[in-house]
Design a protein around this motif. Structure first.
Motif, PDB file in Angstrom:
ATOM      1  N   PRO A 239       9.077  -7.978 -15.552  1.00  0.00           N
ATOM      2  CA  PRO A 239      10.000  -8.856 -14.714  1.00  0.00           C
ATOM      3  C   PRO A 239      11.394  -8.669 -14.766  1.00  0.00           C
ATOM      4  N   GLY A 240      11.878  -8.954 -13.485  1.00  0.00           N
ATOM      5  CA  GLY A 240      13.490  -8.634 -13.636  1.00  0.00           C
ATOM      6  C   GLY A 240      14.081  -8.695 -12.303  1.00  0.00           C
ATOM      7  N   PRO A 241      15.705  -8.472 -12.215  1.00  0.00           N
ATOM      8  CA  PRO A 241      16.115  -8.750 -10.996  1.00  0.00           C
ATOM      9  C   PRO A 241      16.161  -7.423 -10.058  1.00  0.00           C
ATOM     10  N   LEU A 242      15.091  -7.092  -9.753  1.00  0.00           N
ATOM     11  CA  LEU A 242      14.851  -5.729  -8.790  1.00  0.00           C
ATOM     12  C   LEU A 242      13.789  -6.217  -7.907  1.00  0.00           C
ATOM     13  N   THR A 243      14.181  -5.858  -6.519  1.00  0.00           N
ATOM     14  CA  THR A 243      13.249  -6.149  -5.466  1.00  0.00           C
ATOM     15  C   THR A 243      13.006  -4.820  -4.881  1.00  0.00           C
ATOM     16  N   LEU A 244      11.547  -4.538  -4.665  1.00  0.00           N
ATOM     17  CA  LEU A 244      11.193  -3.293  -3.803  1.00  0.00           C
ATOM     18  C   LEU A 244      10.885  -3.399  -2.643  1.00  0.00           C
ATOM     19  N   ILE A 245      11.080  -2.537  -1.644  1.00  0.00           N
ATOM     20  CA  ILE A 245      10.789  -2.588  -0.267  1.00  0.00           C
ATOM     21  C   ILE A 245       9.839  -1.683  -0.097  1.00  0.00           C
ATOM     22  N   LEU A 246       8.522  -2.233   0.348  1.00  0.00           N
ATOM     23  CA  LEU A 246       7.262  -1.380   0.175  1.00  0.00           C
ATOM     24  C   LEU A 246       6.677  -1.492   1.446  1.00  0.00           C
ATOM     25  N   LYS A 247       5.631  -0.709   1.829  1.00  0.00           N
ATOM     26  CA  LYS A 247       4.707  -0.770   2.946  1.00  0.00           C
ATOM     27  C   LYS A 247       3.748  -1.863   2.425  1.00  0.00           C
ATOM     28  N   ARG A 248       3.556  -2.904   3.758  1.00  0.00           N
ATOM     29  CA  ARG A 248       2.912  -4.029   3.536  1.00  0.00           C
ATOM     30  C   ARG A 248       1.434  -3.871   3.540  1.00  0.00           C
ATOM     31  N   SER A 249       0.692  -4.584   2.820  1.00  0.00           N
ATOM     32  CA  SER A 249      -0.941  -4.510   3.131  1.00  0.00           C
ATOM     33  C   SER A 249      -1.120  -5.538   3.968  1.00  0.00           C
TER      34      SER A 249
ATOM     35  N   ASP B 136       6.923  -3.110   8.976  1.00  0.00           N
ATOM     36  CA  ASP B 136       5.722  -2.716   8.309  1.00  0.00           C
ATOM     37  C   ASP B 136       6.053  -2.672   6.714  1.00  0.00           C
ATOM     38  N   THR B 137       7.264  -3.262   6.328  1.00  0.00           N
ATOM     39  CA  THR B 137       7.358  -3.202   5.028  1.00  0.00           C
ATOM     40  C   THR B 137       7.452  -4.585   4.409  1.00  0.00           C
ATOM     41  N   VAL B 138       7.470  -4.870   3.201  1.00  0.00           N
ATOM     42  CA  VAL B 138       7.436  -6.076   2.402  1.00  0.00           C
ATOM     43  C   VAL B 138       8.362  -6.247   1.192  1.00  0.00           C
ATOM     44  N   GLY B 139       9.294  -7.182   0.995  1.00  0.00           N
ATOM     45  CA  GLY B 139      10.151  -6.868  -0.362  1.00  0.00           C
ATOM     46  C   GLY B 139       9.347  -7.762  -1.419  1.00  0.00           C
ATOM     47  N   ILE B 140       8.958  -7.085  -2.431  1.00  0.00           N
ATOM     48  CA  ILE B 140       8.496  -7.782  -3.630  1.00  0.00           C
ATOM     49  C   ILE B 140       9.203  -7.923  -4.976  1.00  0.00           C
TER      50      ILE B 140
ATOM     51  N   VAL C 189       0.812  -1.129  -0.084  1.00  0.00           N
ATOM     52  CA  VAL C 189       0.075   0.028   0.015  1.00  0.00           C
ATOM     53  C   VAL C 189       0.945   1.229   0.072  1.00  0.00           C
ATOM     54  N   ASP C 190       0.316   2.291  -0.344  1.00  0.00           N
ATOM     55  CA  ASP C 190       1.032   3.566  -0.149  1.00  0.00           C
ATOM     56  C   ASP C 190       2.390   3.447  -0.945  1.00  0.00           C
ATOM     57  N   ILE C 191       2.063   3.067  -2.480  1.00  0.00           N
ATOM     58  CA  ILE C 191       3.306   2.845  -3.199  1.00  0.00           C
ATOM     59  C   ILE C 191       3.857   4.108  -3.731  1.00  0.00           C
ATOM     60  N   PRO C 192       5.077   4.362  -3.600  1.00  0.00           N
ATOM     61  CA  PRO C 192       5.517   5.739  -3.956  1.00  0.00           C
ATOM     62  C   PRO C 192       5.684   5.604  -5.708  1.00  0.00           C
ATOM     63  N   GLU C 193       5.357   6.756  -6.088  1.00  0.00           N
ATOM     64  CA  GLU C 193       5.448   7.158  -7.595  1.00  0.00           C
ATOM     65  C   GLU C 193       6.547   6.400  -8.188  1.00  0.00           C
ATOM     66  N   ALA C 194       7.974   6.609  -7.715  1.00  0.00           N
ATOM     67  CA  ALA C 194       9.054   6.258  -7.941  1.00  0.00           C
ATOM     68  C   ALA C 194       9.129   4.588  -8.012  1.00  0.00           C
ATOM     69  N   ALA C 195       8.516   3.946  -7.249  1.00  0.00           N
ATOM     70  CA  ALA C 195       8.348   2.596  -7.326  1.00  0.00           C
ATOM     71  C   ALA C 195       7.583   1.897  -8.483  1.00  0.00           C
ATOM     72  N   LEU C 196       6.683   2.555  -8.905  1.00  0.00           N
ATOM     73  CA  LEU C 196       5.830   2.246  -9.993  1.00  0.00           C
ATOM     74  C   LEU C 196       6.577   2.545 -11.228  1.00  0.00           C
ATOM     75  N   VAL C 197       7.349   3.580 -11.218  1.00  0.00           N
ATOM     76  CA  VAL C 197       8.343   3.785 -12.408  1.00  0.00           C
ATOM     77  C   VAL C 197       9.291   2.569 -12.646  1.00  0.00           C
ATOM     78  N   LEU C 198       9.819   2.128 -11.499  1.00  0.00           N
ATOM     79  CA  LEU C 198      10.692   1.019 -11.527  1.00  0.00           C
ATOM     80  C   LEU C 198      10.011  -0.221 -11.933  1.00  0.00           C
ATOM     81  N   THR C 199       8.840  -0.311 -11.355  1.00  0.00           N
ATOM     82  CA  THR C 199       8.198  -1.641 -11.839  1.00  0.00           C
ATOM     83  C   THR C 199       8.261  -1.683 -13.498  1.00  0.00           C
TER      84      THR C 199
ATOM     85  N   GLY D 122       9.432   8.488   0.436  1.00  0.00           N
ATOM     86  CA  GLY D 122       9.144   8.417  -0.886  1.00  0.00           C
ATOM     87  C   GLY D 122      10.444   8.517  -1.928  1.00  0.00           C
ATOM     88  N   GLN D 123      11.685   8.515  -1.276  1.00  0.00           N
ATOM     89  CA  GLN D 123      13.098   8.539  -1.854  1.00  0.00           C
ATOM     90  C   GLN D 123      13.634   7.108  -2.056  1.00  0.00           C
ATOM     91  N   PRO D 124      14.065   6.927  -3.039  1.00  0.00           N
ATOM     92  CA  PRO D 124      14.520   5.402  -3.255  1.00  0.00           C
ATOM     93  C   PRO D 124      15.983   5.543  -2.861  1.00  0.00           C
TER      94      PRO D 124
END
Ligand code: TXA
Ligand code: MG
Length: 343
Positions: A94-104, A116-120, A79-89, A189-191
């Motif tokens: 699909p690819g060798p990148l894991t994002l640490i985001l606020k978990r649902s 309170d974060t999850v790696g995806i 949840v609360d996924i930063p804009e920068a994270a969406l750009v990276l997805t 929000g800063q990666p």
């Protein structure tokens, strides 16, 4: 007699479906990704997760990455996924990148170690994606090795490490990337990069059109780690990814000086960026000399398999030539530094 190790499965539809069924029944399935093999469990089944941590030998407060079949599933897990994270997805999945985001609320504590974060991540491997699609949910998967050891890049490595402790192993051949995914976390929000991988800082900056603080300034021991997750990520602990044979890193002149002092009976493994003839006389012999590739992607692909091969030779130590310090080599340099660390 101990039970026979689990035999790898192929990639037929039947085998994939039986692996997905195994996940649904709470089993552990090792599967190939483009980076390294993962040890998968149903991310929503606490008993399967408990088994995963036990087999891995991993402390339960260390979080694991949730693997998804597609970016469309992301909003169910974060949840609360930063804009920068969406750009990276968009740029890298699909690819060798894991994002640490606020978990649902869907993500159990057992996956995140209570954080309170999850790696995806959405991996870029046909077998991994087929397994994830057939399974339907999220698959929690650390690398399929015992805690603190080298990550596996073939099904045989998994078999050697985990024996009969894994219910099924999907064999997708050797992993193309060879080192674990780049991990990007966010603060306000800063990666920033938590673990370097094939996807470089430069590529991330290019995708985001923004400058990241350099990875080096955030080493766990540097005293300015940006967030608590740093100390909670085993991939960021200094002594990780280690072979059993002591490993030392040398610049080329240092290596040459060390080699000059070797005695004929010394059994040392050398990993260098050149052939032996570039550094020692023709009469020279050591336990084993491996010339590693001069391209970072090729070096990374061979890194863990080479360390495993050398580790199996019963050598007294491994001497490794330092790789160049530029950004393209960050992932390899990071894994070598951790393999060399004496804690
Ligand atoms: O390439 C990869 O990432 C492979 C393949 C199987 O996907 N997986 C992998 O998993 O390397 P593992 O568990 O060996 O390393 C994952 C790293 C660990 O350092 C873990 O602590 C960190 O990701 N991590 C996972 N969730 C996190 C979170 N919520 N906050 C901070 N770090 C996290
Ligand atoms: Mg690992």
């Amino acid at each position: 007699m101990s039970p026979a190790p689990t035999q790898p499965l192929g990639s037929s539809q039947l085998e994939l479906e039986s692996a997905a069924q195994c996940l649904k029944a709470g089993g552990l399935v090792a599967f190939p990704t483009e980076t390294v093999y993962g040890l998968g469990a149903d991310a929503e089944n606490p008993e399967a997760l408990a088994k995963l941590y036990a087999v891995k030998g991993r402390p339960t407060h260390h979080p694991v990455i949730v693997h998804l079949a597609s970016v469309e599933q992301l909003s169910q897990w974060a949840v609360d996924i930063p804009e920068a994270a969406l750009v990276l997805t968009k740029a890298f999945w699909p690819g060798p990148l894991t994002l640490i985001l606020k978990r649902s609320s869907r993500v159990p504590d057992a996956v995140t170690g209570g954080q309170d974060t999850v790696g995806i991540r959405v991996p870029d491997h046909p077998l991994a994606l087929a397994l994830l699609q057939s399974f339907g949910g999220g698959v929690a998967a650390p690398s399929a090795n015992r805690f603190g050891r080298l990550s596996p890049t073939t099904a045989q490595h998994v078999q050697q490490d985990l024996g009969e402790d894994v219910d099924a192993i999907l064999d997708g051949g050797p992993c193309q990337v060879g080192v674990e995914s780049t991990i990007v976390a966010f603060r306000e929000g800063q990666p920033f990069i938590l673990r370097p991988g094939l996807i470089t800082e430069e590529q991330i900056q290019q995708a985001l059109q923004a400058v990241l603080a350099p990875f080096e300034s955030r080493q766990p021991n540097s005293g300015n780690a940006p967030m608590s997750t740093v100390s909670r990520a085993p991939g960021t602990l200094a002594s990780h990814y280690a072979p059993r044979t002591p490993l030392r890193l040398f610049s080329r002149p240092e290596l040459q000086a060390q080699l000059a002092g070797l005695q004929p009976q010394d059994r040392v493994g050398v990993m260098a960026l050149s052939d032996a003839s570039a550094l020692v006389s023709p009469a020279f012999s050591c336990g084993k000399w491996v010339k590693m590739p001069n391209k970072p992607e090729e070096y990374a692909r061979r890194l863990y398999a080479t360390l495993r091969e050398l580790d199996a030779l019963g050598l007294s130590c491994l001497w490794v030539e330092r790789v160049p310090s530029d950004a393209q080599w960050a992932a390899v340099a990071d894994r070598l530094a951790r393999a060399a660390f004496v804690g």
